[in-house]
Design a protein around this motif. Structure first.
Motif, PDB file in Angstrom:
ATOM      1  N   UNK A 311       0.834  -1.201   0.000  1.00 53.41           N
ATOM      2  CA  UNK A 311       0.000   0.000   0.000  1.00 53.41           C
ATOM      3  C   UNK A 311       0.872   1.256   0.000  1.00 53.41           C
ATOM      4  N   UNK A 312       1.945   1.245   0.782  1.00 50.31           N
ATOM      5  CA  UNK A 312       2.843   2.395   0.817  1.00 50.31           C
ATOM      6  C   UNK A 312       3.527   2.602  -0.527  1.00 50.31           C
ATOM      7  N   UNK A 313       3.868   1.510  -1.197  1.00 48.22           N
ATOM      8  CA  UNK A 313       4.488   1.603  -2.514  1.00 48.22           C
ATOM      9  C   UNK A 313       3.536   2.236  -3.522  1.00 48.22           C
ATOM     10  N   UNK A 314       2.272   1.868  -3.469  1.00 45.28           N
ATOM     11  CA  UNK A 314       1.291   2.470  -4.364  1.00 45.28           C
ATOM     12  C   UNK A 314       1.081   3.945  -4.020  1.00 45.28           C
ATOM     13  N   UNK A 315       1.232   4.296  -2.771  1.00 50.63           N
ATOM     14  CA  UNK A 315       1.168   5.702  -2.395  1.00 50.63           C
ATOM     15  C   UNK A 315       2.274   6.507  -3.054  1.00 50.63           C
ATOM     16  N   UNK A 316       3.451   5.895  -3.199  1.00 52.03           N
ATOM     17  CA  UNK A 316       4.549   6.548  -3.917  1.00 52.03           C
ATOM     18  C   UNK A 316       4.155   6.771  -5.373  1.00 52.03           C
ATOM     19  N   UNK A 317       3.530   5.759  -5.988  1.00 50.47           N
ATOM     20  CA  UNK A 317       3.106   5.897  -7.389  1.00 50.47           C
ATOM     21  C   UNK A 317       2.095   7.033  -7.555  1.00 50.47           C
ATOM     22  N   UNK A 318       1.182   7.151  -6.601  1.00 49.19           N
ATOM     23  CA  UNK A 318       0.203   8.244  -6.660  1.00 49.19           C
ATOM     24  C   UNK A 318       0.906   9.585  -6.581  1.00 49.19           C
ATOM     25  N   UNK A 319       1.871   9.710  -5.671  1.00 48.44           N
ATOM     26  CA  UNK A 319       2.587  10.978  -5.504  1.00 48.44           C
ATOM     27  C   UNK A 319       3.388  11.325  -6.754  1.00 48.44           C
ATOM     28  N   UNK A 320       3.967  10.327  -7.416  1.00 49.82           N
ATOM     29  CA  UNK A 320       4.708  10.589  -8.651  1.00 49.82           C
ATOM     30  C   UNK A 320       3.773  11.074  -9.756  1.00 49.82           C
ATOM     31  N   UNK A 321       2.616  10.459  -9.873  1.00 52.96           N
ATOM     32  CA  UNK A 321       1.678  10.818 -10.941  1.00 52.96           C
ATOM     33  C   UNK A 321       1.170  12.248 -10.794  1.00 52.96           C
ATOM     34  N   UNK A 322       1.222  12.791  -9.601  1.00 56.08           N
ATOM     35  CA  UNK A 322       0.748  14.165  -9.404  1.00 56.08           C
ATOM     36  C   UNK A 322       1.663  15.194 -10.077  1.00 56.08           C
TER      37      UNK A 322
END
Length: 502
Positions: A311-322
């Motif tokens: 879940x934390x790894x996917x949070x990183x992906x969300x932050x990058x996409x922003x």
């Protein structure tokens, strides 16, 4: 007359392209250059376990592990606790909230359609752009619109957010299983404690009978002139002391019953209805082969920690996409008019459609700070996973070591008990015959009592250690069967360095 220019559409297209190129070029101002993490979850092979957890060809616990202790009441109490324990109800509520988050995250991937309408009266000012006939007059404005919005999600931000929510839900599912295992073993261990207290009570009851017998013997010897009043009073004092200990233990039994009632979620009086435990002591266990590796899917707390990393790894992906532009498609169709009489006519129809682009250029470092925070949360989740795995391996090793130690103690204690019993019987026999003073009997009785209490404690401790080992090995939980297993490479790419966006 208006002039027309044949190259106007081409010039307009070229201008738009130039603007798009310029905007995309400026996007380099907001990037995540240099922000990354090199942390990865630990492998079981990274921990030294060969001596503490050797291959023994044993079996994993099953979900009906309580049956092996031979007391049907224990199984019934565990089922009752799993249905009514407040801690489990809280875990279920957290799981329901996580599932709602998944539904909410999935909604961002779908078009959003809404309908709005309003009617209002308005007086236009006479001192602005409104021409005569409008300025200073009242009009009724009516609108009825249908709106559609759809985010293209070209960079996967919403998909990553949904995956993050799903991983968080999986973590809560595993945490729910951990809570169920914790409650089940807590009931079993409290029930075993009740059995231990009753066993100690039996010892005290036997001791009380022995001291009453010794008191009668002291009175007979006093009448025969073989003892003094001192021995008689001492015997009476020993009876009172045994009754005091018995009363104290009865109080402890009540407290344990209250604890069981609370674990069942029914209140302290429920514990008073529990019959005396009749537990059996089972044979020493053998642990399964390749336990460190297979434990990853057998302990719900490890599985939960692994999903938290995901879940934390996917949070990183969300932050990058922003860091990339958001592109939304929007359309509005409906009716708008002055006066309600002509609202739903063809002439009042209004249609609007087109893309909306939001591109981060300069935000004072907010996006970079957010990404750093997500990486920090990821590294915290990795460290938490590593700690959970390390603690789990140590937990199994400790429980197994304790069981082997207790088994050895029970062998030598049995020898000590036999010797104490023979010494007490001989001391009583000699006291009856007037060949030994009462002090010899009391010393022999104290040693025998200590051995009887030690035996009862060792038997109960042995069962408690077995229950603790069952919990340490997951209590029959299987991530594959529960639909909570992860592929071995799901976190392998967890924290690769991130290139900048240009």
């Amino acid at each position: 007359m208006q002039a027309t220019y044949p190259n106007m559409p081409r010039l307009r297209t070229l201008s738009m392209a130039c603007i798009a190129i310029a905007v995309l070029g400026l996007s380099g101002c907001a990037n995540y250059m240099g922000i990354h993490s090199d942390k990865h979850i630990a492998s079981p092979n990274a921990y030294a376990t060969a001596r503490s957890l050797p291959n023994q060809g044993g079996q994993w616990p099953t979900t009906d592990w309580a049956a092996q202790f031979g007391d049907p009441q224990l199984q019934q109490l565990i089922h009752e606790a799993l249905a009514g324990n407040p801690d489990l109800q809280m875990a279920q509520a957290r799981l329901a909230a996580a599932r709602a988050q998944v539904e909410g995250a999935g909604a961002a991937l779908l078009p959003r359609i809404g309908v709005s309408g309003d009617v209002y009266r308005q007086k236009f000012t006479e001192h602005t752009i409104y021409p005569p006939g409008y300025g200073g007059s009242w009009f009724t404005q009516g609108d009825a619109m249908a709106n559609l919005t759809y985010e293209l999600d070209l960079w996967g931000k919403n998909r990553a957010a949904q995956a993050q929510a799903i991983s968080a839900e999986k973590a809560e599912e595993a945490a729910d299983q951990e809570a169920r295992l914790t409650v089940a073993t807590a009931v079993a261990r409290a029930y075993n404690q009740l059995a231990q207290q009753y066993a100690l009570r039996d010892v005290l009851v036997r001791e009380l009978k022995q001291r009453e017998m010794l008191s009668r013997l002291a009175r007979d010897r006093l009448k025969a002139g073989l003892d003094t009043e001192v021995e008689t009073k001492q015997a009476q004092g020993n009876i009172a002391d045994a009754k005091t200990q018995l009363s104290q233990l009865d109080g402890q039994i009540l407290v344990t019953r209250h604890q069981l009632g609370a674990l069942l979620g029914k209140g302290p009086d429920r514990g008073l209805q529990i019959a005396r435990p009749r537990l059996a002591t089972i044979a020493s266990p053998r642990i399964p082969d390749n336990l460190p590796l297979n434990l990853l899917g057998r302990r719900p707390d490890i599985v939960a920690a692994r999903w938290q990393v995901e879940a934390a790894l996917k949070g990183v992906d969300v932050a990058k996409a922003r860091f990339y532009p958001d592109i939304n498609l929007m359309a509005t169709i409906g009716f708008s008019s002055f006066g309600l009489g002509q609202l739903f006519t063809a002439a009042s129809q209004q249609i609007q459609a087109g893309p909306a682009i939001s591109l981060p250029i300069f935000d004072g470092g907010r996006l970079r700070a957010n990404l750093k925070g997500e990486y920090a949360r990821y590294e915290e989740a990795v460290a938490s996973y590593d700690k959970t795995l390390n603690d789990a391996l140590t937990d199994v090793a400790d429980r197994l070591s304790n069981i082997h130690s207790t088994d050895q103690q029970m062998v030598t204690q049995a020898q000590a008990y036999d010797a104490a019993k023979s010494a007490y019987d001989l001391a009583v026999s000699r006291y009856r015959a007037g060949l030994a003073p009462q002090l010899v009997v009391l010393n022999a009785e104290s040693f025998l009592l200590a051995q009887e209490q030690l035996r009862a404690n060792l038997v109960a401790t042995r069962r408690d250690q077995q229950m603790a080992l069952i919990k340490a090995m997951g209590g029959g939980f299987d991530a594959q069967a529960a639909g909570l297993a992860q592929s071995s490479g799901s976190v392998a790419q967890a924290a690769s360095p991130a290139p900048a966006i240009h």
